[in-house]
Design a protein around this motif. Structure first.
Motif, PDB file in Angstrom:
ATOM      1  N   TYR A   1       0.814  -1.211   0.000  1.00  0.00           N
ATOM      2  CA  TYR A   1       0.000   0.000   0.000  1.00  0.00           C
ATOM      3  C   TYR A   1       0.849   1.263   0.000  1.00  0.00           C
ATOM      4  O   TYR A   1       2.074   1.243   0.231  1.00  0.00           O
ATOM      5  CB  TYR A   1      -0.927   0.011   1.214  1.00  0.00           C
ATOM      6  CG  TYR A   1      -0.220   0.003   2.560  1.00  0.00           C
ATOM      7  CD1 TYR A   1       0.127   1.182   3.202  1.00  0.00           C
ATOM      8  CD2 TYR A   1       0.085  -1.199   3.197  1.00  0.00           C
ATOM      9  CE1 TYR A   1       0.770   1.178   4.430  1.00  0.00           C
ATOM     10  CE2 TYR A   1       0.719  -1.219   4.425  1.00  0.00           C
ATOM     11  CZ  TYR A   1       1.064  -0.030   5.045  1.00  0.00           C
ATOM     12  OH  TYR A   1       1.695  -0.041   6.252  1.00  0.00           O
ATOM     13  N   GLY A   2       0.152   2.362  -0.280  1.00  0.00           N
ATOM     14  CA  GLY A   2       0.678   3.707  -0.164  1.00  0.00           C
ATOM     15  C   GLY A   2      -0.484   4.616   0.191  1.00  0.00           C
ATOM     16  O   GLY A   2      -1.594   4.147   0.447  1.00  0.00           O
ATOM     17  N   PRO A   3      -0.274   5.918   0.206  1.00  0.00           N
ATOM     18  CA  PRO A   3      -1.362   6.837   0.596  1.00  0.00           C
ATOM     19  C   PRO A   3      -2.627   6.709  -0.253  1.00  0.00           C
ATOM     20  O   PRO A   3      -3.739   6.891   0.254  1.00  0.00           O
ATOM     21  CB  PRO A   3      -0.718   8.216   0.430  1.00  0.00           C
ATOM     22  CG  PRO A   3       0.742   7.980   0.575  1.00  0.00           C
ATOM     23  CD  PRO A   3       0.993   6.627  -0.027  1.00  0.00           C
ATOM     24  N   GLU A   4      -2.484   6.363  -1.534  1.00  0.00           N
ATOM     25  CA  GLU A   4      -3.629   6.395  -2.441  1.00  0.00           C
ATOM     26  C   GLU A   4      -4.119   5.026  -2.894  1.00  0.00           C
ATOM     27  O   GLU A   4      -5.101   4.946  -3.630  1.00  0.00           O
ATOM     28  CB  GLU A   4      -3.257   7.214  -3.694  1.00  0.00           C
ATOM     29  CG  GLU A   4      -2.764   8.628  -3.401  1.00  0.00           C
ATOM     30  CD  GLU A   4      -3.812   9.471  -2.696  1.00  0.00           C
ATOM     31  OE1 GLU A   4      -5.016   9.214  -2.932  1.00  0.00           O
ATOM     32  OE2 GLU A   4      -3.440  10.351  -1.902  1.00  0.00           O
ATOM     33  N   HIS A   5      -3.472   3.955  -2.490  1.00  0.00           N
ATOM     34  CA  HIS A   5      -3.860   2.661  -3.055  1.00  0.00           C
ATOM     35  C   HIS A   5      -3.519   1.533  -2.085  1.00  0.00           C
ATOM     36  O   HIS A   5      -2.679   1.692  -1.194  1.00  0.00           O
ATOM     37  CB  HIS A   5      -3.132   2.423  -4.388  1.00  0.00           C
ATOM     38  CG  HIS A   5      -1.640   2.417  -4.235  1.00  0.00           C
ATOM     39  ND1 HIS A   5      -0.897   3.570  -4.222  1.00  0.00           N
ATOM     40  CD2 HIS A   5      -0.756   1.404  -4.045  1.00  0.00           C
ATOM     41  CE1 HIS A   5       0.381   3.269  -4.053  1.00  0.00           C
ATOM     42  NE2 HIS A   5       0.488   1.971  -3.945  1.00  0.00           N
ATOM     43  N   VAL A   6      -4.184   0.386  -2.296  1.00  0.00           N
ATOM     44  CA  VAL A   6      -3.934  -0.831  -1.527  1.00  0.00           C
ATOM     45  C   VAL A   6      -4.041  -2.020  -2.469  1.00  0.00           C
ATOM     46  O   VAL A   6      -4.954  -2.095  -3.296  1.00  0.00           O
ATOM     47  CB  VAL A   6      -4.949  -1.011  -0.381  1.00  0.00           C
ATOM     48  CG1 VAL A   6      -4.678  -2.322   0.359  1.00  0.00           C
ATOM     49  CG2 VAL A   6      -4.906   0.137   0.589  1.00  0.00           C
TER      50      VAL A   6
END
Length: 269
Positions: free
Chosen positions: A43-48
């Motif tokens: 993951y990151g801030p905008e996606h999983v």
């Protein structure tokens, strides 16, 4: 990777190498050869991205395109899989040996490129205290966890990642490691509440009508509380080591949260 992980907890016994064996020899615990299941959350801030992994290459590719990758291995029977993970991430052979020797004391070990933690999971199952060893590797952008048996206390952490609740998706792998440690420590509190209620029940019974069976119950509670203490005491030392160590793998603002974990362990003790 075999998916037939349905086995009794009584089969999960300690396994040590024979005296005089060469260090770093990897041997599966008895009765679980070939058994392992790998779950991935990246993951990151905008996606999983989340899925069960059938080929480790999928997991390795995920580390290249995401800010944080969590690889969770349930079951310790697939030595080839464990060796390949260790080779890819550069895990020390002695640390991998400790993953498989499930009677380890909670501890933190610091290597050049990663941190290695041994933790204890304790919870009640049908009013019986159940424990298992959990191993955790923290590196740059990744966390790899190894569990003896399926099922854990981390679904709340997974939901926070999936739904973007709190700050977890804005933080690095060190914050994920903190969240996983915190969830294991939080397991202690319902256990303590249960035994507090049991002690009150026994006190009331002793006042009203003492029986010979009470002695056995008292001894069982004493043994279970000693088990809990043996888990909490070294985990306090583990957290103290993480707080005092200057590892670049743990950001200063994450240490603030680890101090909160430390306070929880002290409260448990």
């Amino acid at each position: 990777m075999s998916k037939s992980l349905g086995r009794s907890r009584s089969a999960m016994k300690r396994r040590y190498s024979k005296p005089g064996s060469a260090p770093g020899i990897l041997t599966a615990p008895p009765g679980v050869e070939g058994e392992a299941r790998v779950k991935l959350i990246a993951y990151g801030p905008e996606h999983v991205e989340e899925r069960q992994v059938e080929n480790l290459d999928e997991a390795f590719r995920a580390t290249e395109g995401h800010a944080v990758t969590w690889i969770d291995v349930e079951g310790l029977g697939d030595i080839g899989l464990i060796e390949r993970l260790g080779s890819h991430f550069g895990f020390h052979r002695l640390a991998l040996e400790d993953v498989l020797h499930c009677g380890q004391r909670p501890k933190a070990e610091h290597y050049d490129q990663h941190l290695f933690l041994i933790l204890r999971s304790l919870h009640l199952e049908r009013r019986e205290l159940v424990g298992e060893q959990v191993s955790l590797f923290l590196g740059r952008g990744f966390v790899v966890t190894f569990q003896q048996i399926p099922g854990d206390s981390w679904e709340g952490v997974r939901n926070r990642i999936r739904q973007g609740r709190g700050i977890i998706r804005q933080r690095g792998a060190d914050y994920l490691a903190y969240a996983l440690i915190d969830a294991l420590i939080d397991e202690f509190f319902p256990v303590l509440e249960h035994y507090g209620e049991e002690v009150e029940r026994l006190e009331d019974t002793l006042v009203e009508k003492a029986t010979t069976g009470l002695l056995g119950e008292i001894h069982q509670i004493k043994r279970d509380l000693l088990t809990l203490r043996r888990a909490a005491w070294p985990e306090r030392d583990l957290l103290n080591s993480l707080l005092r160590d200057g590892s670049e793998l743990i950001a200063d603002d994450t240490r603030v949260f680890l101090r909160d974990c430390y306070d929880h362990v002290v409260q448990t003790m």
